[in-house]
Design an enzyme around this catalytic site. Structure first.
Site, PDB file in Angstrom:
ATOM      1  N   ASP A   9       0.836  -1.199   0.000  1.00 42.05           N
ATOM      2  CA  ASP A   9       0.000   0.000   0.000  1.00 42.05           C
ATOM      3  C   ASP A   9       0.874   1.253   0.000  1.00 42.05           C
ATOM      4  OD1 ASP A   9      -2.423   1.279  -0.018  1.00 42.05           O
ATOM      5  OD2 ASP A   9      -2.975   0.775   2.042  1.00 42.05           O
ATOM      6  N   ASN A  57      -9.900  -0.573  -1.614  1.00 43.59           N
ATOM      7  CA  ASN A  57      -9.183  -0.742  -0.355  1.00 43.59           C
ATOM      8  C   ASN A  57     -10.138  -0.706   0.831  1.00 43.59           C
ATOM      9  OD1 ASN A  57      -6.994  -0.588  -2.070  1.00 43.59           O
ATOM     10  ND2 ASN A  57      -5.929   0.992  -0.905  1.00 43.59           N
ATOM     11  N   HIS A 102      -9.638   3.984  -3.347  1.00 44.12           N
ATOM     12  CA  HIS A 102      -9.047   4.040  -2.015  1.00 44.12           C
ATOM     13  C   HIS A 102     -10.074   4.555  -1.017  1.00 44.12           C
ATOM     14  CE1 HIS A 102      -4.432   3.937  -2.839  1.00 44.12           C
ATOM     15  NE2 HIS A 102      -5.099   3.058  -3.566  1.00 44.12           N
ATOM     16  N   GLU A 112      -3.181   7.043   5.680  1.00 50.57           N
ATOM     17  CA  GLU A 112      -3.008   5.598   5.700  1.00 50.57           C
ATOM     18  C   GLU A 112      -1.601   5.298   6.175  1.00 50.57           C
ATOM     19  OE1 GLU A 112      -3.823   1.874   5.901  1.00 50.57           O
ATOM     20  OE2 GLU A 112      -5.378   3.173   5.100  1.00 50.57           O
TER      21      GLU A 112
END
Length: 357
Positions: free
Chosen positions: A105, A284, A262, A178
């Site tokens: 990621d 995601n 995302h 993230e």
């Protein structure tokens, strides 16, 4: 003719076949962040239960945790943790009977050395096994200028393509954070950067398409985490317009871009369905699965309060070893995560559509 693939980790042409099948069938895969064998195994079990193929991914922090927080060198831990996680999934995935994509990621410019170190391990793995360690790596260079972003992605894609890997790039800004990579969302602020311009996507396509396989995380108002409603608005039409611009400019088939969503946690189901219709093959999910795991662990502790304060009941002498056995509490978290992922497979339309055989 329907394609079928051998169960296990898919890379190279098999990965491209998997992506093409999802886009043709108008479904997508949940890409689930893991931090250890418990969460990795839960994803594999969830996919097998749903009869869906799946994407397992690690952030730099997740990889470091996989290596053990006591590992003395943080950078080495991020590299070796990612290698260890990949080896675990390579060993186990085929036994769950589904296809699994292995992915890392968000990596910003500061984390490019992490990606390069993983590529070195991937090249060694390729030399021994004829396939890479990971299916793909992501570069999130959205903090850089567009030209610098695309050029650095091109540089690394050239290296990845030599070992049959794909790259995921980010254009525009996915709000929130993230694992240390991301951008703050402020209520009432100008969040225009949350919306990628189709012309930016076209520029990336023209630079990368001849170099190798790639996917694009184009921002359309999506954010990491779960935020107060109304701060941002999802606009999947940006994805549609990007696909149309590439198609009309280069005379391609419909939906030529492989798109990524995302910040899927907490998103409206109608917007998920719309985005998948515009060529999104990967969404995601991390925040919701983290919460599912943690919520079940908390409930288990609440249901067995004495077991987490006493080895033996102080009143009647009852032993609590079976209750505080780590496997009990960890399994509760796994089961809750598996249940939440059934919802994700259903939302994305991938349940029952594994092409593993």
């Amino acid at each position: 003719m329907a394609h079928s693939l051998k169960p296990g980790v898919v890379t190279g042409q098999d990965y491209q076949t998997l992506v093409a099948a999802a886009k043709k069938g108008a479904y997508a895969f949940p890409a689930v962040n893991v931090v250890g064998t418990n969460s990795a195994n839960a994803v594999l079990e969830a996919a097998a239960k749903a009869k869906s193929d799946v994407i397992i991914q690690l952030s730099n922090g997740g990889a470091q945790f996989f290596a053990g927080k006591g590992c003395p060198d943080a950078f080495s831990a991020k590299v070796l943790g990612a290698v260890s996680a990949a080896q675990h999934v390579h060993t186990m995935a085929e036994h769950y009977g589904v296809c699994v994509v292995l992915h890392t990621d968000h990596a910003n410019m500061k984390l490019v050395p992490w990606i390069e170190a993983l590529l070195s391990h991937g090249e060694d793995f390729y030399e021994k096994h004829g396939k890479p360690l990971y299916s793909s790596h992501m570069l999130d260079l959205s903090e850089e200028t567009l030209d610098d972003n695309i050029n650095e992605c091109a540089r690394l894609l050239e290296r990845m393509a030599k070992i049959d890997m794909s790259i995921e790039i980010e254009l525009g800004v996915t709000g929130g954070e993230e694992d240390g990579v991301g951008h703050d969302i402020e209520e009432g602020a100008d969040n225009s950067k949350l919306y990628t311009q189709p012309e930016e996507v076209l520029q990336a396509y023209e630079r990368l398409n001849s170099l190798g396989h790639f996917s694009v995380a184009a921002s359309f108002g999506n954010v990491h985490g779960v935020y107060k409603p109304g701060n941002v608005k999802l606009r999947p039409d940006i994805l549609k317009n990007s696909q149309e611009l590439v198609k009309t400019t280069h005379g391609t088939n419909d939906n030529p871009l492989n798109l990524v969503f995302h910040g899927g946690s907490g998103s409206e189901k109608s917007k998920i369905t719309e985005a998948v219709g515009y060529g999104v093959f990967k969404m995601n999910i991390d925040t919701d699965t983290q919460f599912a795991f943690a919520q079940a662990v908390g409930s288990y502790v609440e249901e067995n309060p004495k077991a987490f304060k006493h080895q033996i009941d102080p009143d009647d002498g009852t032993p609590y070893k079976k209750a505080y056995d780590p496997r009990k509490v960890l399994r509760a978290g796994e089961e809750s995560m598996i249940e939440r992922l059934q919802e994700a497979f259903s939302d994305l339309g991938s349940a029952g559509k594994s092409i593993a055989s």
